[in-house]
Scaffold this motif. Sequence first.
Motif, PDB file in Angstrom:
ATOM      1  N   ASP A  30       0.829  -1.200   0.000  1.00 47.74           N
ATOM      2  CA  ASP A  30       0.000   0.000   0.000  1.00 47.74           C
ATOM      3  C   ASP A  30       0.867   1.254   0.000  1.00 47.74           C
ATOM      4  O   ASP A  30       0.669   2.177   0.792  1.00 47.74           O
ATOM      5  N   VAL A  31       1.850   1.306  -0.911  1.00 45.81           N
ATOM      6  CA  VAL A  31       2.714   2.473  -1.023  1.00 45.81           C
ATOM      7  C   VAL A  31       2.834   2.892  -2.481  1.00 45.81           C
ATOM      8  O   VAL A  31       2.769   2.065  -3.401  1.00 45.81           O
ATOM      9  N   VAL A  32       3.000   4.197  -2.683  1.00 44.96           N
ATOM     10  CA  VAL A  32       3.359   4.771  -3.974  1.00 44.96           C
ATOM     11  C   VAL A  32       4.714   5.446  -3.822  1.00 44.96           C
ATOM     12  O   VAL A  32       4.957   6.171  -2.844  1.00 44.96           O
ATOM     13  N   LEU A  33       5.583   5.200  -4.774  1.00 40.29           N
ATOM     14  CA  LEU A  33       6.943   5.723  -4.748  1.00 40.29           C
ATOM     15  C   LEU A  33       7.066   6.792  -5.828  1.00 40.29           C
ATOM     16  O   LEU A  33       7.067   6.483  -7.030  1.00 40.29           O
ATOM     17  N   ASP A  34       7.119   8.034  -5.404  1.00 36.69           N
ATOM     18  CA  ASP A  34       7.236   9.208  -6.260  1.00 36.69           C
ATOM     19  C   ASP A  34       5.943   9.486  -7.024  1.00 36.69           C
ATOM     20  O   ASP A  34       5.079   8.627  -7.177  1.00 36.69           O
ATOM     21  N   ALA A  35       5.832  10.740  -7.459  1.00 40.64           N
ATOM     22  CA  ALA A  35       4.598  11.219  -8.087  1.00 40.64           C
ATOM     23  C   ALA A  35       4.932  12.128  -9.256  1.00 40.64           C
ATOM     24  O   ALA A  35       4.647  13.318  -9.249  1.00 40.64           O
ATOM     25  N   GLY A  36       5.571  11.543 -10.274  1.00 44.38           N
ATOM     26  CA  GLY A  36       5.913  12.315 -11.455  1.00 44.38           C
ATOM     27  C   GLY A  36       4.796  12.391 -12.468  1.00 44.38           C
ATOM     28  O   GLY A  36       4.890  13.127 -13.444  1.00 44.38           O
ATOM     29  N   LEU A  48       2.430   7.773   0.429  1.00 41.60           N
ATOM     30  CA  LEU A  48       3.245   8.200  -0.702  1.00 41.60           C
ATOM     31  C   LEU A  48       4.641   8.579  -0.206  1.00 41.60           C
ATOM     32  O   LEU A  48       4.784   9.186   0.858  1.00 41.60           O
ATOM     33  N   PHE A  49       5.634   8.257  -1.015  1.00 40.44           N
ATOM     34  CA  PHE A  49       7.026   8.506  -0.632  1.00 40.44           C
ATOM     35  C   PHE A  49       7.718   9.266  -1.764  1.00 40.44           C
ATOM     36  O   PHE A  49       7.829   8.759  -2.886  1.00 40.44           O
ATOM     37  N   SER A  75      -9.881  10.762   3.507  1.00 40.68           N
ATOM     38  CA  SER A  75      -8.909  10.994   4.574  1.00 40.68           C
ATOM     39  C   SER A  75      -7.589  11.474   3.963  1.00 40.68           C
ATOM     40  O   SER A  75      -7.268  11.130   2.818  1.00 40.68           O
ATOM     41  N   PRO A  76      -6.819  12.270   4.699  1.00 42.83           N
ATOM     42  CA  PRO A  76      -5.546  12.768   4.148  1.00 42.83           C
ATOM     43  C   PRO A  76      -4.559  11.631   3.901  1.00 42.83           C
ATOM     44  O   PRO A  76      -4.419  10.723   4.730  1.00 42.83           O
ATOM     45  N   ALA A  77      -3.888  11.672   2.777  1.00 42.25           N
ATOM     46  CA  ALA A  77      -2.805  10.727   2.517  1.00 42.25           C
ATOM     47  C   ALA A  77      -1.584  11.139   3.323  1.00 42.25           C
ATOM     48  O   ALA A  77      -1.379  12.319   3.621  1.00 42.25           O
ATOM     49  N   GLN A  78      -0.780  10.182   3.688  1.00 44.29           N
ATOM     50  CA  GLN A  78       0.506  10.461   4.326  1.00 44.29           C
ATOM     51  C   GLN A  78       1.570  10.590   3.241  1.00 44.29           C
ATOM     52  O   GLN A  78       1.695   9.712   2.383  1.00 44.29           O
ATOM     53  N   VAL A  79       2.311  11.686   3.283  1.00 44.45           N
ATOM     54  CA  VAL A  79       3.374  11.923   2.312  1.00 44.45           C
ATOM     55  C   VAL A  79       4.703  11.974   3.060  1.00 44.45           C
ATOM     56  O   VAL A  79       4.984  12.922   3.805  1.00 44.45           O
ATOM     57  N   PHE A  80       5.510  10.943   2.884  1.00 42.21           N
ATOM     58  CA  PHE A  80       6.850  10.880   3.469  1.00 42.21           C
ATOM     59  C   PHE A  80       7.804  11.548   2.474  1.00 42.21           C
ATOM     60  O   PHE A  80       7.748  11.273   1.266  1.00 42.21           O
ATOM     61  N   LEU A  81       8.692  12.384   2.979  1.00 39.04           N
ATOM     62  CA  LEU A  81       9.539  13.163   2.070  1.00 39.04           C
ATOM     63  C   LEU A  81      10.777  13.660   2.808  1.00 39.04           C
ATOM     64  O   LEU A  81      10.796  13.709   4.038  1.00 39.04           O
ATOM     65  N   PRO A  82      11.831  14.029   2.059  1.00 37.57           N
ATOM     66  CA  PRO A  82      13.005  14.613   2.706  1.00 37.57           C
ATOM     67  C   PRO A  82      12.620  15.846   3.514  1.00 37.57           C
ATOM     68  O   PRO A  82      11.890  16.717   3.023  1.00 37.57           O
ATOM     69  N   ALA A  83      13.086  15.938   4.739  1.00 39.55           N
ATOM     70  CA  ALA A  83      12.693  17.031   5.624  1.00 39.55           C
ATOM     71  C   ALA A  83      13.002  18.397   5.014  1.00 39.55           C
ATOM     72  O   ALA A  83      12.253  19.359   5.209  1.00 39.55           O
ATOM     73  N   GLU A  84      14.089  18.474   4.230  1.00 43.52           N
ATOM     74  CA  GLU A  84      14.519  19.766   3.699  1.00 43.52           C
ATOM     75  C   GLU A  84      13.546  20.329   2.660  1.00 43.52           C
ATOM     76  O   GLU A  84      13.573  21.528   2.383  1.00 43.52           O
ATOM     77  N   ILE A  85      12.707  19.482   2.053  1.00 37.19           N
ATOM     78  CA  ILE A  85      11.808  19.991   1.017  1.00 37.19           C
ATOM     79  C   ILE A  85      10.364  20.100   1.518  1.00 37.19           C
ATOM     80  O   ILE A  85       9.478  20.482   0.751  1.00 37.19           O
ATOM     81  N   GLU A  86      10.129  19.801   2.796  1.00 34.33           N
ATOM     82  CA  GLU A  86       8.752  19.804   3.301  1.00 34.33           C
ATOM     83  C   GLU A  86       8.082  21.158   3.121  1.00 34.33           C
ATOM     84  O   GLU A  86       6.939  21.243   2.624  1.00 34.33           O
ATOM     85  N   SER A  87       8.752  22.238   3.517  1.00 32.39           N
ATOM     86  CA  SER A  87       8.114  23.551   3.446  1.00 32.39           C
ATOM     87  C   SER A  87       7.823  23.949   2.003  1.00 32.39           C
ATOM     88  O   SER A  87       6.765  24.519   1.699  1.00 32.39           O
ATOM     89  N   ALA A  88       8.730  23.647   1.089  1.00 32.25           N
ATOM     90  CA  ALA A  88       8.516  23.989  -0.323  1.00 32.25           C
ATOM     91  C   ALA A  88       7.344  23.204  -0.902  1.00 32.25           C
ATOM     92  O   ALA A  88       6.550  23.745  -1.688  1.00 32.25           O
ATOM     93  N   VAL A  89       7.224  21.937  -0.540  1.00 34.04           N
ATOM     94  CA  VAL A  89       6.100  21.127  -1.017  1.00 34.04           C
ATOM     95  C   VAL A  89       4.781  21.685  -0.487  1.00 34.04           C
ATOM     96  O   VAL A  89       3.792  21.824  -1.227  1.00 34.04           O
TER      97      VAL A  89
END
Length: 283
Positions: A30-36, A48-49, A75-89
């Motif tokens: 139950d995971v998606v890897l990247d969203a291009g 999502l990762f 319900s909100p999806a969980q988006v795991f991501l590099p901490a440094e890009i969280e604010s920009a996303v």
Amino acid sequence: MLTEVQAGPYTIRGISVGGVYTSLQVPELDVVLDAGVPLRSFATTDHLFLSHGHSDHASALGALLGIRGLVGKHSPAQVFLPAEIESAVKEALAALGRLHRSAISMETIPMLPGDTRKVYRDLWVRAFRTHHAGPSLGYQFLKRVTKLKPEHQGMPGEEIARLRREGAGIFDEVERLELAYATDTLSKVLETAPSILESRVLILECTYLDQKWTVEETQERLHTHLDEIIARADLFQNEALVLMHFSQAYGPEQVHDIIRDRVPPALRERIKVFAPSSSRWFG
């Protein structure tokens, strides 16, 4: 048509072409890897990762999240991501929400290399550093299971039950390395995150395949060349190695042919080529 391969117990489906789009789904986890690219069938996935912020891996996140309501996921999806890009996303999705006049709902989970987080039930994810332009991560999925300690194995069931009631420590927690994902990275990730070589399944980028680009040119572009994988053929302990993220300079049939012809048989039999069997890439 989406590409789909079976790698051990896992189905890897989606599309990936270097510099164009990458989005993969592993339905068993139950995971998606990247969203291009926003694929409707991926929108029901709750986890999502993002590996990094480049457009071919992250630009369709808002569209993918926006589809969720249309397919009955509120319900909100969980988006795991590099901490440094969280604010920009978050800023990008807020702007997209204003454009759509509809807020995009999600829960971001920032990760740093070495962080381990529970995804659900017995599935956990550990982030590891990949080597690309800007902050980037790979993800290793593992299952934590309890196993009876060796000294208690063979003990009658009623005795085990009694010890459990008394709170005796008769179990060890064991990590099973199930699947790892490493894209857009120098091959040195195989040295800096060596445990991915022990994952049951490893999904690994392999952007360039032959003499059209040398290893040195590939490294300058912060990607991995097939020559580098062949040179490390004896290191891969994985049950299946899924190669993906091929340059669009190769047609899908070329990708299959080159890997079949160049990879040593002992490794080739475990490789799953994530490219269509037809002569054209998706789209």
